[in-house]
Design a protein around this motif. Sequence first.
Motif, PDB file in Angstrom:
ATOM      1  N   ALA A  49      -6.629  15.243   3.072  1.00 14.57           N
ATOM      2  CA  ALA A  49      -5.204  15.215   2.719  1.00 14.57           C
ATOM      3  C   ALA A  49      -4.458  14.218   3.597  1.00 14.57           C
ATOM      4  CB  ALA A  49      -4.600  16.612   2.848  1.00 14.57           C
ATOM      5  N   GLY A  50      -4.798  14.148   4.873  1.00 18.92           N
ATOM      6  CA  GLY A  50      -4.159  13.187   5.774  1.00 18.92           C
ATOM      7  C   GLY A  50      -4.418  11.750   5.354  1.00 18.92           C
ATOM      8  N   ALA A  51      -5.665  11.449   4.983  1.00 21.00           N
ATOM      9  CA  ALA A  51      -6.009  10.095   4.535  1.00 21.00           C
ATOM     10  C   ALA A  51      -5.287   9.756   3.230  1.00 21.00           C
ATOM     11  CB  ALA A  51      -7.521   9.969   4.363  1.00 21.00           C
ATOM     12  N   LEU A  52      -5.250  10.714   2.319  1.00 20.60           N
ATOM     13  CA  LEU A  52      -4.571  10.478   1.040  1.00 20.60           C
ATOM     14  C   LEU A  52      -3.064  10.344   1.236  1.00 20.60           C
ATOM     15  CD1 LEU A  52      -6.611  12.884  -1.250  1.00 20.60           C
ATOM     16  CD2 LEU A  52      -6.823  10.388  -1.056  1.00 20.60           C
ATOM     17  N   SER A  53      -2.497  11.092   2.160  1.00 18.22           N
ATOM     18  CA  SER A  53      -1.072  10.969   2.469  1.00 18.22           C
ATOM     19  C   SER A  53      -0.758   9.578   3.001  1.00 18.22           C
ATOM     20  CB  SER A  53      -0.648  12.019   3.497  1.00 18.22           C
ATOM     21  OG  SER A  53      -0.762  13.302   2.966  1.00 18.22           O
ATOM     22  N   ALA A  54      -1.613   9.080   3.891  1.00 19.10           N
ATOM     23  CA  ALA A  54      -1.403   7.734   4.435  1.00 19.10           C
ATOM     24  C   ALA A  54      -1.459   6.699   3.313  1.00 19.10           C
ATOM     25  CB  ALA A  54      -2.452   7.432   5.501  1.00 19.10           C
ATOM     26  N   TYR A  55      -2.386   6.886   2.374  1.00 20.34           N
ATOM     27  CA  TYR A  55      -2.488   5.976   1.237  1.00 20.34           C
ATOM     28  C   TYR A  55      -1.206   6.015   0.396  1.00 20.34           C
ATOM     29  CZ  TYR A  55      -3.535   4.379  -3.444  1.00 20.34           C
ATOM     30  OH  TYR A  55      -3.451   3.756  -4.659  1.00 20.34           O
ATOM     31  N   VAL A  56      -0.724   7.212   0.091  1.00 23.30           N
ATOM     32  CA  VAL A  56       0.480   7.355  -0.743  1.00 23.30           C
ATOM     33  C   VAL A  56       1.687   6.739  -0.050  1.00 23.30           C
ATOM     34  CG1 VAL A  56       2.105   9.037  -1.708  1.00 23.30           C
ATOM     35  CG2 VAL A  56      -0.356   9.349  -2.047  1.00 23.30           C
ATOM     36  N   ILE A  57       1.849   6.996   1.220  1.00 24.32           N
ATOM     37  CA  ILE A  57       2.994   6.448   1.961  1.00 24.32           C
ATOM     38  C   ILE A  57       2.931   4.925   1.983  1.00 24.32           C
ATOM     39  CG2 ILE A  57       4.019   6.308   4.274  1.00 24.32           C
ATOM     40  CD1 ILE A  57       3.307   9.391   4.457  1.00 24.32           C
ATOM     41  N   ARG A  58       1.736   4.385   2.140  1.00 24.89           N
ATOM     42  CA  ARG A  58       1.589   2.925   2.106  1.00 24.89           C
ATOM     43  C   ARG A  58       1.890   2.388   0.695  1.00 24.89           C
ATOM     44  NH1 ARG A  58       0.177  -0.994   5.185  1.00 24.89           N
ATOM     45  NH2 ARG A  58      -0.799  -2.851   4.348  1.00 24.89           N
ATOM     46  N   ALA A  59       1.398   3.096  -0.332  1.00 30.97           N
ATOM     47  CA  ALA A  59       1.625   2.666  -1.718  1.00 30.97           C
ATOM     48  C   ALA A  59       3.106   2.655  -2.061  1.00 30.97           C
ATOM     49  CB  ALA A  59       0.867   3.582  -2.686  1.00 30.97           C
ATOM     50  N   LEU A  60       3.864   3.550  -1.455  1.00 32.49           N
ATOM     51  CA  LEU A  60       5.302   3.630  -1.724  1.00 32.49           C
ATOM     52  C   LEU A  60       6.126   2.749  -0.796  1.00 32.49           C
ATOM     53  CD1 LEU A  60       5.537   7.481  -2.260  1.00 32.49           C
ATOM     54  CD2 LEU A  60       5.662   5.702  -4.022  1.00 32.49           C
ATOM     55  N   GLY A  61       5.523   2.286   0.285  1.00 26.69           N
ATOM     56  CA  GLY A  61       6.234   1.477   1.274  1.00 26.69           C
ATOM     57  C   GLY A  61       5.780   0.028   1.239  1.00 26.69           C
ATOM     58  N   PRO A  62       4.914  -0.365   2.186  1.00 26.31           N
ATOM     59  CA  PRO A  62       4.510  -1.772   2.274  1.00 26.31           C
ATOM     60  C   PRO A  62       3.836  -2.323   1.017  1.00 26.31           C
ATOM     61  CG  PRO A  62       3.767  -0.545   4.211  1.00 26.31           C
ATOM     62  CD  PRO A  62       4.344   0.454   3.263  1.00 26.31           C
ATOM     63  N   ASP A  63       3.140  -1.470   0.266  1.00 23.72           N
ATOM     64  CA  ASP A  63       2.449  -1.926  -0.941  1.00 23.72           C
ATOM     65  C   ASP A  63       3.200  -1.565  -2.225  1.00 23.72           C
ATOM     66  OD1 ASP A  63       0.462  -2.972   0.639  1.00 23.72           O
ATOM     67  OD2 ASP A  63      -0.935  -1.310   0.328  1.00 23.72           O
ATOM     68  N   ARG A  64       4.492  -1.348  -2.112  1.00 21.68           N
ATOM     69  CA  ARG A  64       5.291  -0.906  -3.261  1.00 21.68           C
ATOM     70  C   ARG A  64       5.184  -1.857  -4.461  1.00 21.68           C
ATOM     71  NH1 ARG A  64       9.694   2.369  -4.497  1.00 21.68           N
ATOM     72  NH2 ARG A  64      11.142   1.468  -6.005  1.00 21.68           N
ATOM     73  N   ALA A  65       5.276  -3.162  -4.223  1.00 23.82           N
ATOM     74  CA  ALA A  65       5.201  -4.117  -5.336  1.00 23.82           C
ATOM     75  C   ALA A  65       3.836  -4.044  -6.021  1.00 23.82           C
ATOM     76  CB  ALA A  65       5.486  -5.533  -4.859  1.00 23.82           C
ATOM     77  N   MET A  66       2.777  -3.905  -5.246  1.00 23.34           N
ATOM     78  CA  MET A  66       1.440  -3.783  -5.821  1.00 23.34           C
ATOM     79  C   MET A  66       1.338  -2.487  -6.630  1.00 23.34           C
ATOM     80  SD  MET A  66      -1.597  -5.381  -5.723  1.00 23.34           S
ATOM     81  CE  MET A  66      -3.355  -5.048  -5.788  1.00 23.34           C
ATOM     82  N   THR A  67       1.949  -1.431  -6.125  1.00 23.11           N
ATOM     83  CA  THR A  67       1.919  -0.143  -6.818  1.00 23.11           C
ATOM     84  C   THR A  67       2.686  -0.219  -8.134  1.00 23.11           C
ATOM     85  OG1 THR A  67       1.758   0.992  -4.693  1.00 23.11           O
ATOM     86  CG2 THR A  67       2.464   2.311  -6.581  1.00 23.11           C
ATOM     87  N   ILE A  68       3.849  -0.830  -8.119  1.00 24.03           N
ATOM     88  CA  ILE A  68       4.626  -0.983  -9.355  1.00 24.03           C
ATOM     89  C   ILE A  68       3.859  -1.866 -10.338  1.00 24.03           C
ATOM     90  CG2 ILE A  68       6.751  -1.946 -10.335  1.00 24.03           C
ATOM     91  CD1 ILE A  68       8.151  -0.965  -7.728  1.00 24.03           C
ATOM     92  N   ALA A  69       3.215  -2.920  -9.828  1.00 20.68           N
ATOM     93  CA  ALA A  69       2.391  -3.762 -10.691  1.00 20.68           C
ATOM     94  C   ALA A  69       1.287  -2.934 -11.347  1.00 20.68           C
ATOM     95  CB  ALA A  69       1.798  -4.919  -9.894  1.00 20.68           C
ATOM     96  N   ARG A  70       0.677  -2.029 -10.588  1.00 21.15           N
ATOM     97  CA  ARG A  70      -0.385  -1.160 -11.124  1.00 21.15           C
ATOM     98  C   ARG A  70       0.120  -0.397 -12.348  1.00 21.15           C
ATOM     99  NH1 ARG A  70      -1.796   1.336  -6.882  1.00 21.15           N
ATOM    100  NH2 ARG A  70      -3.904   0.529  -6.732  1.00 21.15           N
ATOM    101  N   TYR A  71       1.271   0.233 -12.211  1.00 22.52           N
ATOM    102  CA  TYR A  71       1.788   1.027 -13.319  1.00 22.52           C
ATOM    103  C   TYR A  71       2.225   0.149 -14.485  1.00 22.52           C
ATOM    104  CZ  TYR A  71       1.173   5.074 -10.423  1.00 22.52           C
ATOM    105  OH  TYR A  71       0.593   6.050  -9.658  1.00 22.52           O
TER     106      TYR A  71
END
Length: 190
Positions: free
Chosen positions: A82-104
């Motif tokens: 859960a800790g590793a997945l939380s770090a991934y989600v926080i990164r996806a919503l923060g520094p990697d936000r543009a990449m995440t929006i591109a994914r969707y």
Amino acid sequence: MPSRQEDLLDAAIGVLGNQGVRALTHRAVDAAAGVPLGSAANYFKTRDALISAVVERFAERDRAGWQAIAGFVRPSDPGELAGALSAYVIRALGPDRAMTIARYGLFIEAALRPALQEHLATSAAELRRWATQWLRAIGSTDPERECTAVMDYLDGLILHQLAFPGPPDDLAAAIDRTVRSLVTTGRTAP
């Protein structure tokens, strides 16, 4: 070092993630890449060709990112997972936000244009293999089924947070609760 074509595709991913799929044009890619007008059109003759190439490049980058994560994440219990997945989600919503929006945005394009699905599906299958291995490592009694539940939950959570952001402090606790409720192990809870 990325090739000129990869630079253009990375710029296209940036356009997609920062401005949306409707803004993804040859002209916008040229501007984002800082190259002369017509450069993107020299590599990708049509918008469909551009989008198809973006999907391929996105899948490459996504796999590379997950390979890096898989190289150092070795959870030994549901809390660590859960800790590793939380770090991934926080990164996806923060520094990697543009990449995440591109994914969707690419997911929506693939829903409308099935020819795009293969690259995204191959990349997703690889990510799920890694997640299944993590679940197996923590003692999951049904890692394939639980992987689907956990990854689908994370996709929904990320999409919801992009559209309706909530306090980031609540994310880690929600992910921890959900992972612990979705994952059954042969071990006793800590």
